[in-house]
Scaffold this motif. Structure first.
Motif, PDB file in Angstrom:
ATOM      1  N   LYS B  11       1.192  -5.855 -20.148  1.00  0.00           N
ATOM      2  CA  LYS B  11      -0.097  -5.213 -20.382  1.00  0.00           C
ATOM      3  C   LYS B  11       0.025  -4.319 -21.605  1.00  0.00           C
ATOM      4  O   LYS B  11       0.876  -3.430 -21.646  1.00  0.00           O
ATOM      5  CB  LYS B  11      -0.518  -4.387 -19.158  1.00  0.00           C
ATOM      6  N   LYS B  47      -2.722  -0.761 -11.435  1.00  0.00           N
ATOM      7  CA  LYS B  47      -4.112  -1.095 -11.809  1.00  0.00           C
ATOM      8  C   LYS B  47      -4.252  -2.590 -12.115  1.00  0.00           C
ATOM      9  O   LYS B  47      -5.288  -3.184 -11.839  1.00  0.00           O
ATOM     10  CB  LYS B  47      -4.564  -0.253 -13.008  1.00  0.00           C
ATOM     11  N   VAL B  50      -4.314  -4.349  -8.653  1.00  0.00           N
ATOM     12  CA  VAL B  50      -5.562  -4.256  -7.872  1.00  0.00           C
ATOM     13  C   VAL B  50      -6.775  -4.790  -8.644  1.00  0.00           C
ATOM     14  O   VAL B  50      -7.903  -4.713  -8.160  1.00  0.00           O
ATOM     15  CB  VAL B  50      -5.858  -2.818  -7.377  1.00  0.00           C
ATOM     16  N   LEU B  52      -8.007  -3.787 -11.601  1.00  0.00           N
ATOM     17  CA  LEU B  52      -8.768  -2.860 -12.444  1.00  0.00           C
ATOM     18  C   LEU B  52      -8.500  -3.124 -13.929  1.00  0.00           C
ATOM     19  O   LEU B  52      -9.317  -2.812 -14.780  1.00  0.00           O
ATOM     20  CB  LEU B  52      -8.402  -1.412 -12.108  1.00  0.00           C
ATOM     21  N   LEU B  53      -7.338  -3.662 -14.206  1.00  0.00           N
ATOM     22  CA  LEU B  53      -7.000  -4.045 -15.579  1.00  0.00           C
ATOM     23  C   LEU B  53      -6.537  -5.502 -15.564  1.00  0.00           C
ATOM     24  O   LEU B  53      -6.015  -5.968 -14.545  1.00  0.00           O
ATOM     25  CB  LEU B  53      -5.868  -3.163 -16.125  1.00  0.00           C
ATOM     26  N   LYS B  54      -6.731  -6.165 -16.685  1.00  0.00           N
ATOM     27  CA  LYS B  54      -6.255  -7.560 -16.771  1.00  0.00           C
ATOM     28  C   LYS B  54      -4.968  -7.586 -17.585  1.00  0.00           C
ATOM     29  O   LYS B  54      -4.903  -6.968 -18.655  1.00  0.00           O
ATOM     30  CB  LYS B  54      -7.313  -8.419 -17.454  1.00  0.00           C
ATOM     31  N   LEU B  72     -11.675 -11.750  -6.150  1.00  0.00           N
ATOM     32  CA  LEU B  72     -12.343 -11.131  -4.998  1.00  0.00           C
ATOM     33  C   LEU B  72     -11.576 -11.405  -3.707  1.00  0.00           C
ATOM     34  O   LEU B  72     -11.449 -10.539  -2.837  1.00  0.00           O
ATOM     35  CB  LEU B  72     -13.794 -11.621  -4.875  1.00  0.00           C
ATOM     36  N   LYS B  75      -8.555  -9.154  -3.687  1.00  0.00           N
ATOM     37  CA  LYS B  75      -8.926  -7.743  -3.513  1.00  0.00           C
ATOM     38  C   LYS B  75      -9.234  -7.429  -2.048  1.00  0.00           C
ATOM     39  O   LYS B  75      -9.021  -6.314  -1.590  1.00  0.00           O
ATOM     40  CB  LYS B  75     -10.151  -7.415  -4.374  1.00  0.00           C
ATOM     41  N   LYS B  76      -9.749  -8.428  -1.323  1.00  0.00           N
ATOM     42  CA  LYS B  76     -10.087  -8.211   0.096  1.00  0.00           C
ATOM     43  C   LYS B  76      -8.858  -7.856   0.932  1.00  0.00           C
ATOM     44  O   LYS B  76      -8.957  -7.205   1.956  1.00  0.00           O
ATOM     45  CB  LYS B  76     -10.723  -9.487   0.677  1.00  0.00           C
ATOM     46  N   PHE B  80      -6.673   0.383  -1.912  1.00  0.00           N
ATOM     47  CA  PHE B  80      -6.077   1.114  -3.037  1.00  0.00           C
ATOM     48  C   PHE B  80      -6.304   2.617  -2.877  1.00  0.00           C
ATOM     49  O   PHE B  80      -7.441   3.066  -2.741  1.00  0.00           O
ATOM     50  CB  PHE B  80      -6.709   0.603  -4.337  1.00  0.00           C
ATOM     51  N   VAL B  81      -5.202   3.358  -2.859  1.00  0.00           N
ATOM     52  CA  VAL B  81      -5.288   4.827  -2.829  1.00  0.00           C
ATOM     53  C   VAL B  81      -4.974   5.328  -4.240  1.00  0.00           C
ATOM     54  O   VAL B  81      -3.816   5.338  -4.652  1.00  0.00           O
ATOM     55  CB  VAL B  81      -4.276   5.435  -1.833  1.00  0.00           C
ATOM     56  N   PRO B  82      -6.005   5.683  -5.009  1.00  0.00           N
ATOM     57  CA  PRO B  82      -5.724   6.109  -6.387  1.00  0.00           C
ATOM     58  C   PRO B  82      -5.046   7.467  -6.457  1.00  0.00           C
ATOM     59  O   PRO B  82      -5.099   8.247  -5.508  1.00  0.00           O
ATOM     60  CB  PRO B  82      -7.099   6.151  -7.044  1.00  0.00           C
ATOM     61  N   LEU B 103     -17.820  -2.079   1.577  1.00  0.00           N
ATOM     62  CA  LEU B 103     -17.676  -2.877   0.356  1.00  0.00           C
ATOM     63  C   LEU B 103     -16.666  -4.013   0.543  1.00  0.00           C
ATOM     64  O   LEU B 103     -16.600  -4.937  -0.259  1.00  0.00           O
ATOM     65  CB  LEU B 103     -17.250  -1.995  -0.828  1.00  0.00           C
ATOM     66  N   TYR B 104     -15.859  -3.923   1.604  1.00  0.00           N
ATOM     67  CA  TYR B 104     -14.909  -5.001   1.921  1.00  0.00           C
ATOM     68  C   TYR B 104     -15.527  -5.998   2.920  1.00  0.00           C
ATOM     69  O   TYR B 104     -14.829  -6.846   3.462  1.00  0.00           O
ATOM     70  CB  TYR B 104     -13.610  -4.429   2.489  1.00  0.00           C
ATOM     71  N   ALA B 148      -9.256   4.108   1.870  1.00  0.00           N
ATOM     72  CA  ALA B 148      -8.567   2.873   1.453  1.00  0.00           C
ATOM     73  C   ALA B 148      -8.047   2.050   2.624  1.00  0.00           C
ATOM     74  O   ALA B 148      -7.735   0.873   2.458  1.00  0.00           O
ATOM     75  CB  ALA B 148      -7.402   3.226   0.530  1.00  0.00           C
TER      76      ALA B 148
END
Lengths: 260, 311
Positions: B11, B47, B50, B52-54, B72, B75-76, B80-82, B103-104, B148
């Motif tokens: 990355k 990130k 999970v 959030l970044l590719k 998706l 992600k299910k 994630f605990v930021p 949301l899940y 989370a």
């Protein structure tokens, strides 16, 4: 998913105890004050001219009516745009509070998230706008015309443009104060250029580039009892602006770190 | 194939490489620790994991599914605990947890049941109707975790979940992590507190400058250190001039100073104690206590990188 996000947005907006009375109370008090001023100023000018030219009295009566009506329409558009700033702030707060980051780590599409917020914020703003319209209609005798349906459609389109413009700002900026400041400036300048509060012309055609002009003129036409054909262009412009802002916001939110 | 697999993940941010060709595997039911100093690339790795970044290149598989092809779906499986507290101040604890769980895809009576369970698990049930702004730091951290875990994910990813809280709340969270693991969740835990990682994790990956410099069980990592023990000296006050003298002793590879305690990494520490004491005495330093201790992850990190974890 869209409904869940929308419900959350509505809840957050309505839970803000200060904002709701302020957003309804401020325009109402301004419309009330302007109406009262007209009631004082216009009869006195009528009295002065009464003995000489009767025609002016009728013109003046017409002015009183038009001025209050115009101010009501102009203020409504301006306050909807200001509420759009609030929608933008809510989204930027989501960035600041890192909730947007958390949401994007869940199995929700970014478009669903934006549409959910758009729906939630629209419902909230529609409640505010309709409250202003109904209270001014019944308590201050502002005549919003005979077509409630078209008033509703124009209001929804102005709200659509206001929110999506706010989302463009939210996608670009990460600090609410900066975004609010710039957006407030844009709204004030647009309101001024539109001539909606000053009634002093079109600023050499610059008013064509303001959102206010297209919403304000549509309301005025409906207040005069004109038909759909009179506001068709206004509706098309507002819809086109809303779609353009939506596309810009959707594109900006596609950035991988749009949550920051 | 392992449950979680990162293969040659890279990355970049512009020209800077935040994650540099990391490959690692995590088995189902493991607590895997990612250890490294601030800015080492732990959070970026998380990130990317999970979604959030590719990643610029490389592949990540969750239970055999490529996160790029089915984001998706993968992600299910995750919660994630930021590192930052991420919840709505305007909503109550219950509303926050319920919203994020929904949301899940959790809904109806199941949503209520799981929300209550998460509240009880994090010890926030009594405060469920209160807004987080009234919460203490520890309670906010627990709410951050509750948001989370309510949907009962198979994988829980925790990014520095104990930053800035008191020891009691930290212990509560560490015990919660163990309990979540006992209940079947695979946990990825990042921290720059080596004590936490050492006490919690079955396996540890050490990251520095975006590279995975070591990975394995704690015992395997300790074998990477040239010595299994270090000399620990407590003093009344520290004289920094003595450090140079100690470093000149043959075999001393590194010295860690914290408060009035010196950790001296050396080959054959038993044989060096006498020399160390003579050096200290020569500089007029009074020693309060001296002991030999097993090398910890901090020492291993120091040996591998020449830097301390908290530098």
């Amino acid at each position: 998913m869209i409904i869940k996000v929308a419900l959350k947005s509505i809840k957050l907006m309505f839970k803000n105890g200060v904002v709701l009375p302020l957003l309804i109370g401020l325009p109402l008090s301004q419309i009330f004050l302007i109406k009262k001023m007209m009631e004082v100023v216009v009869p006195s000018s009528q009295q002065m001219l009464h003995s000489s030219i009767m025609a002016v009295v009728y013109v003046n009566q017409g002015i009183e009516n038009t001025m209050s009506q115009s101010y009501a329409a102009s203020l409504l558009v301006m306050f909807i745009l200001i509420t759009g700033i609030m929608a933008s702030s809510f989204l930027i707060n989501e960035k600041e509070q890192k909730t947007m980051m958390r949401v994007f780590s869940t199995p929700i599409k970014k478009l669903e998230y934006i549409l959910g917020n758009l729906l939630g914020h629209s419902v909230f703003m529609l409640c505010i706008a309709l409250s202003i319209i109904f209270i001014t209609k019944f308590a201050m005798a502002i005549d919003w015309g005979n077509s409630l349906l078209w008033i509703l459609i124009v209001t929804m389109l102005v709200i659509f443009v206001a929110i999506t413009m706010g989302y463009c700002f939210a996608a670009i900026f990460s600090k609410p104060k900066l975004a609010n400041g710039i957006m407030s400036f844009v709204v004030v300048v647009m309101t001024f250029l539109s001539g909606g509060l000053t009634f002093n012309g079109a600023f050499g055609g610059l008013n064509q580039f303001t959102i206010n002009k297209w919403g304000f003129e549509a309301y005025l036409a409906l207040m005069r009892g004109e038909s759909f054909s009179a506001i068709r262009l206004n509706l098309i412009v507002l819809l086109a602006l809303g779609i353009a802002f939506t596309l810009i916001a959707a594109f900006a939110f596609r950035r991988e770190n749009a949550y920051e | 194939m392992s449950y979680i697999e990162l293969a040659s993940v890279i990355k970049r941010y512009g020209h800077a490489i935040a994650v540099d060709n990391i490959s690692l595997t995590i088995e189902k039911g493991e607590i895997f620790g990612l250890l490294g100093p601030n800015g080492a690339g732990k959070s970026t790795t998380i990130k990317v994991l999970v979604g959030l970044l590719k990643q610029n290149s490389g592949d990540i598989f969750i239970d055999g599914v490529d996160i790029k092809s089915a984001p998706l779906e993968t992600k299910k499986k995750m919660g994630f605990v930021p590192q930052d507290l991420a919840f709505y101040d305007g909503l109550s604890a219950l509303e926050n947890i319920s919203y994020f769980a929904s949301l899940y895809g959790v809904k109806g009576s199941r949503l209520k049941e799981l929300t209550d369970e998460a509240l009880a698990f994090t010890g926030l049930y009594e405060k469920r109707r209160e807004k987080p702004k009234k919460f203490s730091g520890g309670m906010k951290r627990r709410l951050n975790i509750a948001c989370a875990i309510a949907h009962q994910p198979e994988i829980i990813i925790m990014d520095e979940p104990t930053v800035g809280i008191d020891p009691q709340s930290r212990n509560h969270i560490l015990n919660s992590v163990k309990e979540l693991n006992h209940r079947g969740s695979t946990i990825i835990y990042t921290s720059h507190y080596m004590e936490e990682v050492e006490s919690l994790c079955h396996r540890v990956g050490i990251i520095d400058y975006g590279k995975l410099i070591a990975c394995g069980k704690k015992e395997e990592l300790k074998r990477l250190a040239r010595t299994e023990e270090k000399i620990v000296i407590e003093m009344n006050e520290i004289n920094y001039g003595v450090l140079e003298a100690l470093k000149e002793i043959d075999g001393v590879s590194n010295i860690i100073v914290e408060d009035n305690v010196l950790d001296i990494m050396t080959l054959n520490p038993q044989t060096k104690i006498q020399e160390v004491l003579e050096t200290l005495s020569g500089k007029g330093i009074a020693v309060r206590n001296i002991s030999l201790k097993e090398t910890d992850l901090e020492g291993i990190f120091l040996e591998l990188t020449g830097r301390r974890l908290r530098d």
